[in-house]
Design a protein around this motif. Structure first.
Motif, PDB file in Angstrom:
ATOM      1  N   THR A  27      -8.720   0.860  -5.351  1.00 32.17           N
ATOM      2  CA  THR A  27      -9.569   1.969  -4.883  1.00 32.17           C
ATOM      3  C   THR A  27      -9.182   3.332  -5.466  1.00 32.17           C
ATOM      4  O   THR A  27      -8.013   3.561  -5.778  1.00 32.17           O
ATOM      5  CB  THR A  27      -9.544   2.095  -3.334  1.00 32.17           C
ATOM      6  OG1 THR A  27      -8.373   2.832  -2.938  1.00 32.17           O
ATOM      7  CG2 THR A  27      -9.551   0.757  -2.641  1.00 32.17           C
TER       8      THR A  27
ATOM      9  N   GLY B 279       0.799  -1.215   0.000  1.00 37.85           N
ATOM     10  CA  GLY B 279       0.000   0.000   0.000  1.00 37.85           C
ATOM     11  C   GLY B 279       0.835   1.269   0.000  1.00 37.85           C
ATOM     12  O   GLY B 279       0.396   2.301  -0.520  1.00 37.85           O
ATOM     13  N   SER B 280       2.038   1.215   0.567  1.00 36.96           N
ATOM     14  CA  SER B 280       2.872   2.419   0.609  1.00 36.96           C
ATOM     15  C   SER B 280       3.322   2.828  -0.794  1.00 36.96           C
ATOM     16  O   SER B 280       3.305   4.021  -1.132  1.00 36.96           O
ATOM     17  CB  SER B 280       4.098   2.182   1.506  1.00 36.96           C
ATOM     18  OG  SER B 280       3.677   1.933   2.820  1.00 36.96           O
TER      19      SER B 280
ATOM     20  N   SER C 291       7.520 -13.813  -0.820  1.00 38.69           N
ATOM     21  CA  SER C 291       8.531 -13.315   0.131  1.00 38.69           C
ATOM     22  C   SER C 291       7.911 -12.483   1.254  1.00 38.69           C
ATOM     23  O   SER C 291       8.621 -12.061   2.170  1.00 38.69           O
ATOM     24  CB  SER C 291       9.567 -12.477  -0.622  1.00 38.69           C
ATOM     25  OG  SER C 291       8.911 -11.406  -1.280  1.00 38.69           O
TER      26      SER C 291
ATOM     27  N   THR D 114       2.208  -6.490  -3.753  1.00 42.70           N
ATOM     28  CA  THR D 114       2.992  -7.541  -3.082  1.00 42.70           C
ATOM     29  C   THR D 114       2.495  -7.801  -1.665  1.00 42.70           C
ATOM     30  O   THR D 114       3.105  -8.545  -0.914  1.00 42.70           O
ATOM     31  CB  THR D 114       4.486  -7.148  -3.030  1.00 42.70           C
ATOM     32  OG1 THR D 114       4.615  -5.974  -2.218  1.00 42.70           O
ATOM     33  CG2 THR D 114       5.055  -6.869  -4.407  1.00 42.70           C
ATOM     34  N   THR D 115       1.406  -7.118  -1.256  1.00 43.65           N
ATOM     35  CA  THR D 115       0.771  -7.384   0.051  1.00 43.65           C
ATOM     36  C   THR D 115      -0.730  -7.562  -0.218  1.00 43.65           C
ATOM     37  O   THR D 115      -1.168  -7.551  -1.374  1.00 43.65           O
ATOM     38  CB  THR D 115       0.961  -6.207   1.048  1.00 43.65           C
ATOM     39  OG1 THR D 115       0.145  -5.102   0.628  1.00 43.65           O
ATOM     40  CG2 THR D 115       2.410  -5.776   1.147  1.00 43.65           C
TER      41      THR D 115
ATOM     42  N   VAL E 146      -9.029   5.916  -3.688  1.00 40.54           N
ATOM     43  CA  VAL E 146      -8.818   6.634  -2.427  1.00 40.54           C
ATOM     44  C   VAL E 146      -7.318   6.820  -2.183  1.00 40.54           C
ATOM     45  O   VAL E 146      -6.540   5.887  -2.387  1.00 40.54           O
ATOM     46  CB  VAL E 146      -9.424   5.837  -1.247  1.00 40.54           C
ATOM     47  CG1 VAL E 146      -9.206   6.576   0.073  1.00 40.54           C
ATOM     48  CG2 VAL E 146     -10.902   5.569  -1.479  1.00 40.54           C
TER      49      VAL E 146
HETATM   50  P1  NAD Z   1       3.492  -1.474   3.185  1.00 42.95           P
HETATM   51  O1  NAD Z   1       3.300  -1.190   1.752  1.00 42.95           O
HETATM   52  O2  NAD Z   1       4.031  -0.369   4.030  1.00 42.95           O
HETATM   53  O3  NAD Z   1       4.386  -2.780   3.328  1.00 42.95           O
HETATM   54  C1  NAD Z   1       4.641  -3.316   4.633  1.00 42.95           C
HETATM   55  C2  NAD Z   1       6.075  -3.850   4.716  1.00 42.95           C
HETATM   56  O4  NAD Z   1       6.180  -5.039   3.949  1.00 42.95           O
HETATM   57  C3  NAD Z   1       7.114  -2.878   4.123  1.00 42.95           C
HETATM   58  O5  NAD Z   1       8.245  -2.920   4.957  1.00 42.95           O
HETATM   59  C4  NAD Z   1       7.424  -3.468   2.752  1.00 42.95           C
HETATM   60  O6  NAD Z   1       8.712  -3.151   2.302  1.00 42.95           O
HETATM   61  C5  NAD Z   1       7.266  -4.953   3.028  1.00 42.95           C
HETATM   62  N1  NAD Z   1       6.881  -5.770   1.872  1.00 42.95           N
HETATM   63  C6  NAD Z   1       5.863  -5.517   1.011  1.00 42.95           C
HETATM   64  N2  NAD Z   1       5.730  -6.519   0.143  1.00 42.95           N
HETATM   65  C7  NAD Z   1       6.704  -7.419   0.419  1.00 42.95           C
HETATM   66  C8  NAD Z   1       7.058  -8.685  -0.131  1.00 42.95           C
HETATM   67  N3  NAD Z   1       6.370  -9.256  -1.112  1.00 42.95           N
HETATM   68  N4  NAD Z   1       8.123  -9.330   0.415  1.00 42.95           N
HETATM   69  C9  NAD Z   1       8.792  -8.812   1.471  1.00 42.95           C
HETATM   70  N5  NAD Z   1       8.481  -7.645   2.054  1.00 42.95           N
HETATM   71  C10 NAD Z   1       7.436  -6.947   1.534  1.00 42.95           C
HETATM   72  O7  NAD Z   1       2.158  -1.944   3.909  1.00 42.95           O
HETATM   73  P2  NAD Z   1       0.681  -2.229   3.396  1.00 42.95           P
HETATM   74  O8  NAD Z   1      -0.031  -2.770   4.572  1.00 42.95           O
HETATM   75  O9  NAD Z   1       0.659  -2.973   2.120  1.00 42.95           O
HETATM   76  O10 NAD Z   1       0.124  -0.772   3.074  1.00 42.95           O
HETATM   77  C11 NAD Z   1      -0.119   0.169   4.083  1.00 42.95           C
HETATM   78  C12 NAD Z   1      -0.370   1.528   3.475  1.00 42.95           C
HETATM   79  O11 NAD Z   1      -1.371   1.420   2.488  1.00 42.95           O
HETATM   80  C13 NAD Z   1      -0.843   2.544   4.491  1.00 42.95           C
HETATM   81  O12 NAD Z   1      -0.215   3.794   4.238  1.00 42.95           O
HETATM   82  C14 NAD Z   1      -2.335   2.634   4.213  1.00 42.95           C
HETATM   83  O13 NAD Z   1      -2.864   3.906   4.562  1.00 42.95           O
HETATM   84  C15 NAD Z   1      -2.406   2.365   2.740  1.00 42.95           C
HETATM   85  N6  NAD Z   1      -3.694   1.779   2.301  1.00 42.95           N
HETATM   86  C16 NAD Z   1      -4.461   2.540   1.473  1.00 42.95           C
HETATM   87  C17 NAD Z   1      -5.665   2.057   1.006  1.00 42.95           C
HETATM   88  C18 NAD Z   1      -6.503   2.895   0.069  1.00 42.95           C
HETATM   89  O14 NAD Z   1      -7.469   2.427  -0.498  1.00 42.95           O
HETATM   90  N7  NAD Z   1      -6.127   4.140  -0.141  1.00 42.95           N
HETATM   91  C19 NAD Z   1      -6.099   0.768   1.367  1.00 42.95           C
HETATM   92  C20 NAD Z   1      -5.294  -0.001   2.210  1.00 42.95           C
HETATM   93  C21 NAD Z   1      -4.071   0.526   2.668  1.00 42.95           C
END
Ligand code: NAD
Length: 357
Positions: A127, A97-98, A160, A119-120, A129
């Protein structure tokens, strides 16, 4: 009898499978991109992002590996300089999401197309948003330019993802679906997707904890994430998301972990006002009660279950209630300060959700 409804589908083209990253070049061709900038977080992901950019050959405008959580506008502005210098004409967001947030922030400012490689399981890729932080304040906005044009889900890219991050990220996705089941804009289709998304994640997340390399479980979880993210893209958010935004913004708590802790309690709060929606959530979880089912699922996944363990001060409960009541999202049950205090106190201590209503 079927209730009246409005259904507004998402325009995003979705490609799902294993090894689908190989289709990136063809998808860039489809949208007419000649110079795509690949976005990622720094560190390990950057090396993979460079490999993706290299695979695009002349179609690549290189890599910007500066994405961080909460999409700070300073990072977006640095990335915009790179977009201009390299005359990029599209973005490829490779990450969670980042990174998706950075791609959305750039698309909002340039109206260039985005392809997301998630990747998450956060679901942001589906979205319109965007949450951004400027001068320490997080604002959320919705705009059609934010909605990614193409999402390529490749199960290989999720192998991963550490088991613990998979768990909380999957619970974050489930939260989108739980709130979609009682959203006022829900349609029969969003409810079907939400129920299926919860069921798919509830079945596969425990298997991922036991065997992180289980490709079938990974595929099921990514499928669930797509469904849950799509629900969030088509309906609004309610009390649960509001509480998480307040807690995250006020006490700088980690996003997915906060969702995981708050969700059972928000579900319990809304159960008296959204009985049939919560019955569907319970059916998807295979439990008698959705709130307890969510709490037990988080426990089975080994997730942190108390806000105090994320570093939130107990004195912050009052502040969180005040901020939630001051600028509420629509919710099926009216907001009552005393009941919210009780909800947050339980979440702070890590207690089971209260079914008292
Ligand atoms: P993230 O993107 O911050 O990733 C979490 C951690 O996992 C990071 O350290 C990243 O480097 C690591 N990582 C990611 N994929 C990996 C992989 N395949 N292998 C190893 N490491 C990996 O976290 P997230 O939970 O995906 O996203 C959170 C962010 O997304 C927040 O800022 C949130 O506000 C936003 N978000 C927005 C919406 C929207 O609709 N706007 C919806 C959900 C989340």
């Amino acid at each position: 009898m079927t209730q009246p409804f409005v259904h507004q589908p998402l325009p995003t083209r979705v490609i799902f499978g294993t090894g689908t990253l190989a289709q990136l070049g063809a998808e860039l061709e489809r949208i007419g991109s000649r110079r795509a900038l690949v976005l990622s977080t720094p560190g390990r992901a950057e090396a993979q992002a460079r490999a993706i950019a290299a695979s695009l050959g002349e179609r690549s405008a290189g890599v910007f590996a500066g994405a961080v959580m909460h999409t700070p506008v300073e990072v977006t502005e640095s990335a915009l300089d790179v977009v201009r210098e390299r005359a990029a004409d599209a973005f490829v967001a490779f990450g969670g999401g980042s990174v998706t947030g950075l791609g959305k922030a750039l698309a909002l400012r340039t109206d260039l197309p985005q392809i997301v490689l998630p990747t998450t399981y956060a679901g942001s890729e589906m979205t319109p948003v965007l949450g951004e932080v400027a001068a320490g304040t997080k604002t959320t906005r919705k705009d059609p330019r934010i909605q990614p044009e193409i999402v390529i889900y490749d199960v290989e890219l999720t192998l991963s993802l550490p088991a613990g991050v998979s768990a909380t990220s999957g619970m974050n996705a489930i939260a989108h679906a739980v709130e979609a089941l009682y959203a006022w804009e829900r349609s029969p289709l969003t409810s079907l997707m939400a129920e299926q998304g919860i069921a798919s994640l509830a079945e596969t997340l425990p298997r991922i904890i036991d065997r992180p390399q289980d490709r079938e479980a990974r595929a099921g979880a990514l499928y669930g994430a797509w469904l849950c993210g799509s629900c969030l893209g088509m309906v609004g958010m309610a009390l649960h998301h509001k509480l998480c935004h307040v807690l995250g913004g006020t006490f700088n708590l980690p996003h997915a972990e906060t969702h995981t802790i708050v969700l059972p309690h928000a579900a319990a709060y809304n159960t008296p006002a959204a009985g049939s929606a919560m019955a569907r959530a319970a059916r998807a979880l295979g439990t008698a009660d959705a709130a307890c089912g969510l709490y037990d699922l988080a426990g089975r996944l080994g997730a942190t279950q108390a806000l105090r363990d994320l570093g939130m001060p107990e004195s912050g409960i009052e502040e969180a209630v005040r901020r939630t009541m001051a600028d509420p999202y629509w919710n099926p049950r009216p907001l009552e300060a005393e009941a919210l205090r009780e909800l947050l106190a339980r979440a702070w201590h890590g207690k089971r959700p209260s079914l008292a209503g």
